[in-house]
Design an enzyme around this catalytic site. Structure first.
Site, PDB file in Angstrom:
ATOM      1  N   ASP A  56       0.828  -1.206   0.000  1.00 56.01           N
ATOM      2  CA  ASP A  56       0.000   0.000   0.000  1.00 56.01           C
ATOM      3  C   ASP A  56       0.856   1.248   0.000  1.00 56.01           C
ATOM      4  OD1 ASP A  56       0.936  -0.618   2.559  1.00 56.01           O
ATOM      5  OD2 ASP A  56      -0.760   0.316   3.574  1.00 56.01           O
ATOM      6  N   ARG A  61       5.363   4.397   6.227  1.00 57.26           N
ATOM      7  CA  ARG A  61       4.921   4.365   7.622  1.00 57.26           C
ATOM      8  C   ARG A  61       5.011   2.934   8.164  1.00 57.26           C
ATOM      9  NH1 ARG A  61      -0.997   5.864   5.653  1.00 57.26           N
ATOM     10  NH2 ARG A  61      -1.854   3.793   5.248  1.00 57.26           N
ATOM     11  N   ASP A  62       4.540   2.756   9.374  1.00 59.06           N
ATOM     12  CA  ASP A  62       4.646   1.423   9.987  1.00 59.06           C
ATOM     13  C   ASP A  62       3.540   0.521   9.438  1.00 59.06           C
ATOM     14  OD1 ASP A  62       2.573   2.793  11.082  1.00 59.06           O
ATOM     15  OD2 ASP A  62       3.033   2.340  13.174  1.00 59.06           O
ATOM     16  N   GLU A  63       3.560   0.354   8.124  1.00 56.18           N
ATOM     17  CA  GLU A  63       2.546  -0.477   7.476  1.00 56.18           C
ATOM     18  C   GLU A  63       3.214  -1.279   6.362  1.00 56.18           C
ATOM     19  OE1 GLU A  63      -1.160   1.445   6.978  1.00 56.18           O
ATOM     20  OE2 GLU A  63      -2.141  -0.428   6.473  1.00 56.18           O
ATOM     21  N   ASP A  78      -5.716  -2.442  -2.864  1.00 59.69           N
ATOM     22  CA  ASP A  78      -4.853  -1.500  -3.578  1.00 59.69           C
ATOM     23  C   ASP A  78      -4.261  -2.187  -4.809  1.00 59.69           C
ATOM     24  OD1 ASP A  78      -5.111  -1.100  -0.728  1.00 59.69           O
ATOM     25  OD2 ASP A  78      -3.672   0.527  -0.850  1.00 59.69           O
ATOM     26  N   TRP A 133     -11.436  -6.017  -2.007  1.00 54.61           N
ATOM     27  CA  TRP A 133     -10.074  -6.330  -1.555  1.00 54.61           C
ATOM     28  C   TRP A 133      -9.813  -7.815  -1.852  1.00 54.61           C
ATOM     29  CZ3 TRP A 133     -11.724  -1.706  -0.635  1.00 54.61           C
ATOM     30  CH2 TRP A 133     -10.856  -0.699  -0.232  1.00 54.61           C
ATOM     31  N   GLU A 155      -2.087   9.061  -0.984  1.00 56.95           N
ATOM     32  CA  GLU A 155      -3.151   8.180  -0.481  1.00 56.95           C
ATOM     33  C   GLU A 155      -4.506   8.878  -0.494  1.00 56.95           C
ATOM     34  OE1 GLU A 155      -2.503   7.081   3.615  1.00 56.95           O
ATOM     35  OE2 GLU A 155      -3.814   5.337   3.432  1.00 56.95           O
ATOM     36  N   HIS A 200       1.186   6.207  -2.383  1.00 54.43           N
ATOM     37  CA  HIS A 200       0.164   5.162  -2.315  1.00 54.43           C
ATOM     38  C   HIS A 200      -0.369   5.024  -3.737  1.00 54.43           C
ATOM     39  CE1 HIS A 200      -1.264   3.812   1.635  1.00 54.43           C
ATOM     40  NE2 HIS A 200      -2.383   3.421   1.060  1.00 54.43           N
TER      41      HIS A 200
HETATM   42  C1  BGC Z   1      -4.027   0.981   3.765  1.00 57.16           C
HETATM   43  C2  BGC Z   1      -4.872   0.987   2.536  1.00 57.16           C
HETATM   44  C3  BGC Z   1      -5.740  -0.204   2.629  1.00 57.16           C
HETATM   45  C4  BGC Z   1      -6.654   0.080   3.773  1.00 57.16           C
HETATM   46  C5  BGC Z   1      -7.797  -0.821   3.948  1.00 57.16           C
HETATM   47  C6  BGC Z   1      -4.925   1.179   4.940  1.00 57.16           C
HETATM   48  O1  BGC Z   1      -4.269   1.237   6.123  1.00 57.16           O
HETATM   49  O2  BGC Z   1      -2.994   1.887   3.716  1.00 57.16           O
HETATM   50  O3  BGC Z   1      -4.298   1.334   1.397  1.00 57.16           O
HETATM   51  O4  BGC Z   1      -6.350  -0.627   1.477  1.00 57.16           O
HETATM   52  O5  BGC Z   1      -5.954   0.250   4.956  1.00 57.16           O
HETATM   53  O6  BGC Z   1      -8.841  -0.062   4.039  1.00 57.16           O
END
Ligand code: BGC
Length: 905
Positions: A485, A489-491, A498, A549, A760, A781
């Site tokens: 995504d 960040r911490d993701e 996506d 998704w 994003e 994003h």
């Molecule tokens: C992500 C998105 C993802 C979403 C789900 C977010 O934290 O960055 O891109 O699809 O969560 O809703």
């Protein structure tokens, strides 16, 4: 009627046609790759490109031959496999059908063809592939883990593993097969093995762990040698998925490696990991994907991967009971350093710090050189944006520290770059730098999955060109072994939604087939028994089953199939697709309306800002039911392609029944949808859930809504489809209006704010330069970059004919508009370069089209046949078949280059 003739000397425009024109076969690929080593597909698909200087060239037959020895192939003897002359136009994914291959075998192959003109190519250049470790029992090495003290609650120093060994002289060939739990970098005799980063890659580690194969002959010595491996936490046990999550797949780092050495005299030996290897910690004090790396050069282990190094102080390793059965050869492209950026500016930002601007929001790291005293510590903290006062802004990184620290050893010029971390950034705050920081001290090392670039797009509007640039950089930054995504960040997770919405755009811009095929196998491996597909792949969150998704499991294989005509991806994913449909059947129940359950819906759609408007919220049940019908319909088509007729009928009927349930539940007699939003109408129209008058009325509702707002209100699910939907329903002007708009919300608003990647949120940075909620505000994003498909397909006009996937038949249908005077795009298809460009000069339209050999095209040209010239000849006299339809002409052509001019009187 007066026709303006434009005389263009034919000779200048095209290669001259002459008898006996050159016909060549080039670009031989095995499973999409050039001469791969270490593959595990026993029937790899062979592809090639025809080069011909004749127009209208089609392959009439091919002949492949293969041998285990290149000299045999050259002489045409002792062949392993001869296809014989096969009368077929197939030039992509021709399966190897020779004898069953064994591990480590290398197959050399070449191909020659005849075309429809009776020309014959010579044998092509020789290509090859090499098998990897096909049987689990051939892993003689053991998984080993260092016996170092560990505190698994935090990032610990990276272990170094080493082993010395002797070899004989006369090495013919050497391969290193290697993998780990964690991340590894390997060295042999003081030199880095290969140039891949973030190995062994990110997969569903409980089921699949990739091993890499390296040609290491040049690194080996006759006699004494040493091999070393550095391990990092990586995704396996580092911080992942916020919430202080660590150790998601395990707490122990471990490695497995075996070096195969083949000698000229026919003998071979294997050096593998076992508990005779030794371990030590070293200069990498901590290394974490989110938080960064800390490196103390004074702790460097000089010579550690060379023979003769004193490792008496090193500790032991122990063998681990880890299945070797889950080791797989990589299918996708490796991550590499792809380019280097030089900073555009460096400014003093305080007594002790410098603000470096790379000029581009990028993903990777900074290589920095410095000379100073032992113990001097340089800190690099990364960020994407500056706030409105010009200060570096870290808040949107959430808990990711994104900080690298280097402690100098004080020995001349020292060069640092991290090993097992990457950051998403444009700006770097460098503090503690000894001396004055200059541009030559810093390089931005851009990393991503090493896909071949596959497309270009440009037009007369510089802002739209910047949008295309931003789309491509969003792609680069988020294709790091899995489609993520965001990278900062911490993701940084493999969010399915996506990926689903961006896949068509990705395939225009890069050769993304193997990248997705690998990830889709992880999606299937992680899929729950009841068919639920997780939110992120590899799964680290546990949840799943969200509409739009989870549908990535159906939509992305379909996108890959359409782009590359790869039926294997459909066969490989078929069970997973059916399971997902089964999950929806279960959850929607008998009335076929999927209500309830937890979904993200039209994520990040436009919020209400007017008192008389309740916002662009689209009811999730409507979206879920729309996707239910759409995905079942796709599976029906897949079943048909795979020859599963009964299943095809089943899914077709299911899709139609859901469609009818959708209409009953969500559509009024006047084709109003219960959610009167752009996304609702877009989904209903794009997924063909309405027909006849209802379709027209719904298109009208969509039109009115877009006109009333004057901008898009869509989120993640509506945005990728709205422009095409408007275009397909006769509202090209509105599609252009949306893309040309410069105010929030729009694609160009971030461009006007200086964005170099896709944001994003439509208003990540607001017009007054304040920021959106830092809790979710990525500036890299790719999801909204899904407009890229429309730029290629509608503006420049390169489209796929789903009946002839992989661009076997190309649809060239540019739709000038929106004040543009020029647009052009190219795409490197499996058959070669397709290009389409146009230029408007007052009332005159000129098109330049390139159709690769072994394909055909339908070229849509606005105008009347008697005003259209193909390569200087009136269409009627050109011998090209055409149809006239609604103010345009569709010319059916073969391969070649076409310059098309149209005039009006
Ligand atoms: C992500 C998105 C993802 C979403 C789900 C977010 O934290 O960055 O891109 O699809 O969560 O809703």
């Amino acid at each position: 009627m007066k026709i303006k003739y434009i005389c263009i000397p034919l000779l200048l425009l095209f290669p001259v046609l002459h008898a006996g024109a050159g016909l060549h076969v080039t670009s031989l690929k095995t499973d999409y790759k050039t001469n791969p080593i270490g593959i595990d597909n026993l029937a790899p698909g062979l592809s090639w490109i025809l080069q011909s200087d004749r127009m209208n060239t089609m392959q009439e037959s091919y002949e492949i031959r293969a041998a285990l020895d290149v000299r045999d192939l050259e002489r045409g003897r002792n062949l392993l496999w001869e296809s014989g002359r096969v009368h077929s136009p197939q030039s992509i994914h021709v399966p190897y059908e020779g004898p069953t291959l064994q591990s480590f075998q290398r197959v050399y192959w070449q191909v020659r063809i005849r075309d429809n003109h009776g020309d014959r190519s010579g044998w092509s250049e020789i290509a090859s592939w090499e098998m990897g470790v096909l049987e689990t029992g051939q892993w003689e090495a053991e998984w080993i883990s260092p016996l170092l003290e560990e505190d698994t609650t935090r990032s610990m120093p990276s272990p170094y593993l080493r082993k010395e060994f002797s070899l004989n002289s006369g090495i013919r060939q050497a391969r290193l097969y290697i993998s780990c739990h964690g991340l590894y970098q390997a060295e042999i005799n003081g030199q880095r093995v290969g140039d891949q980063e973030f190995t062994p890659g990110w997969t569903s580690y409980h089921h699949r762990v990739q091993y890499q194969t390296y040609d290491v002959k040049e690194l080996l010595n006759d006699r004494e040698n040493a091999i070393g491996i550095i391990l990092g936490d990586g995704w396996y046990r580092g911080n992942l998925a916020w919430r202080d999550n660590r150790n998601i797949w395990g707490t122990r780092l471990s490695a497995i490696a075996q070096l195969h050495v083949w000698y000229d005299n026919g003998s071979m030996e294997v050096i593998g990991t076992d508990n005779s290897w030794k371990a030590s910690s070293g200069p990498i004090l901590k290394s974490d994907i989110y938080n960064g790396e800390t490196y103390d050069a004074s702790l460097e282990l000089a010579g550690w991967s060379n023979p003769g190094y004193d490792d008496r102080e090193w500790v032991k390793t122990e063998t681990m009971e880890i299945s070797r059965g889950k080791l797989i050869a990589p299918e996708g492209p490796p991550v590499r350093i792809i380019e280097e950026l030089t900073p555009v500016s460096i400014e003093k930002a305080g007594d002790d710090s410098w603000l470096v601007d790379m000029g581009q929001n990028m993903v990777g790291w900074v290589r920095i050189s410095a000379s100073g005293e032992k113990g001097d510590t340089i800190t690099l903290r990364h960020a994407e944006v500056l706030d409105r006062e010009g200060n570096i802004y870290y808040d949107n990184l959430r808990s990711a520290e994104a900080t690298n620290r280097y402690c100098l050893k004080g020995d001349g010029t020292e060069v640092f770059e991290p090993h097992f971390t990457f950051q998403g950034f444009r700006y770097v705050m460098v503090s503690g730098y000894p001396g004055t920081l200059h541009k030559d001290h810093i390089r931005g090392m851009v990393i991503h999955s090493d896909m071949e670039p596959a497309g270009t797009f440009a037009c007369s509007d510089t802002l739209i060109n910047q949008l295309q640039h931003n789309i491509v950089w969003g792609l680069k930054g988020n294709f790091l072994d899995v489609p993520t995504d965001c990278p900062q960040r911490d993701e940084r997770l493999g969010w399915t939604g996506d990926a689903q919405v961006f896949a068509p755009t990705a395939c225009f811009n890069m050769h993304a087939a193997t990248f997705y095929k690998k990830w889709l196998k992880d999606l299937a491996a992680d899929q729950r028994e009841d068919g639920m597909i997780h939110h992120v792949i590899p799964d680290v969150l546990g949840g799943g089953g969200a509409t739009g998704w989870a549908d990535a499991g159906v939509v992305i294989p379909w996108v890959v199939f359409k782009n590359y005509a790869d039926t294997m991806v459909l066969a490989d994913q078929y069970e997973s697709m059916k399971k997902w449909i089964g999950y929806m059947e279960e959850h929607a129940g008998e009335d076929l309306v999927w209500d309830g359950d937890s979904h993200f819906g039209d994520w990040l759609s436009f919020d209400a800002s007017r008192s008389d408007y309740m916002g662009a919220y689209t009811v999730k049940d409507l979206i879920a039911t729309a996707y239910y019908s759409y995905s079942s319909g796709l599976v029906a088509r897949v079943s048909e392609i795979l020859g599963k007729d009964a299943e095809s009928v089943y899914y077709r009927e299911l899709s139609e029944r859901v469609e009818s349930a959708f209409r009953d539940e969500f559509v009024t007699p006047n084709a109003r949808l219960v959610s009167h939003t752009q996304t609702a109408y877009t989904l209903a129209l794009a997924f063909e859930l309405l027909d006849g008058e209802a379709e027209q009325l719904a298109a009208l509702h969509l039109e009115n809504d877009v006109r009333e707002f004057g901008h898009i209100t869509t989120g993640f699910l509506g945005t990728p489809l709205i422009s095409l939907t408007l275009t397909d329903h006769g509202m090209l002007d509105l599609a252009y209006m949306l893309v040309n708009r410069k105010e929030y919300p729009s694609w160009l608003y971030p461009v006007t704010m200086g964005a170099t990647t896709i944001w994003e949120r439509w208003d990540g940075q607001k017009p007054d330069s304040t920021f959106q909620d830092p809790g979710m505000n990525s500036f890299n994003h790719y999801a909204y970059g899904a407009i890229g498909k429309w730029l290629y397909q509608v503006v420049a006009g390169i489209g796929i004919d789903p009946g002839h996937p992989g661009y076997k038949h190309v649809i060239i249908h540019p739709r000038p508009g929106g004040g543009l005077t020029r647009a052009e795009a190219s795409h490197e298809s499996m058959y070669g370069t397709i290009s389409s460009g146009w230029e408007l000069d007052e009332d005159r339209l000129t098109m330049e089209v390139e159709v690769p050999a072994n394909t055909t095209a339908s070229i849509h040209i606005k105008g009347e046949p008697d005003h259209i010239f193909m390569n200087g000849t009136l269409l009627d006299e050109s011998g090209i078949d055409y149809r006239v339809m609604e103010g345009k002409v569709v010319a059916e052509t073969g391969s070649g280059r076409y310059r098309i001019t149209t005039t009006t009187d």
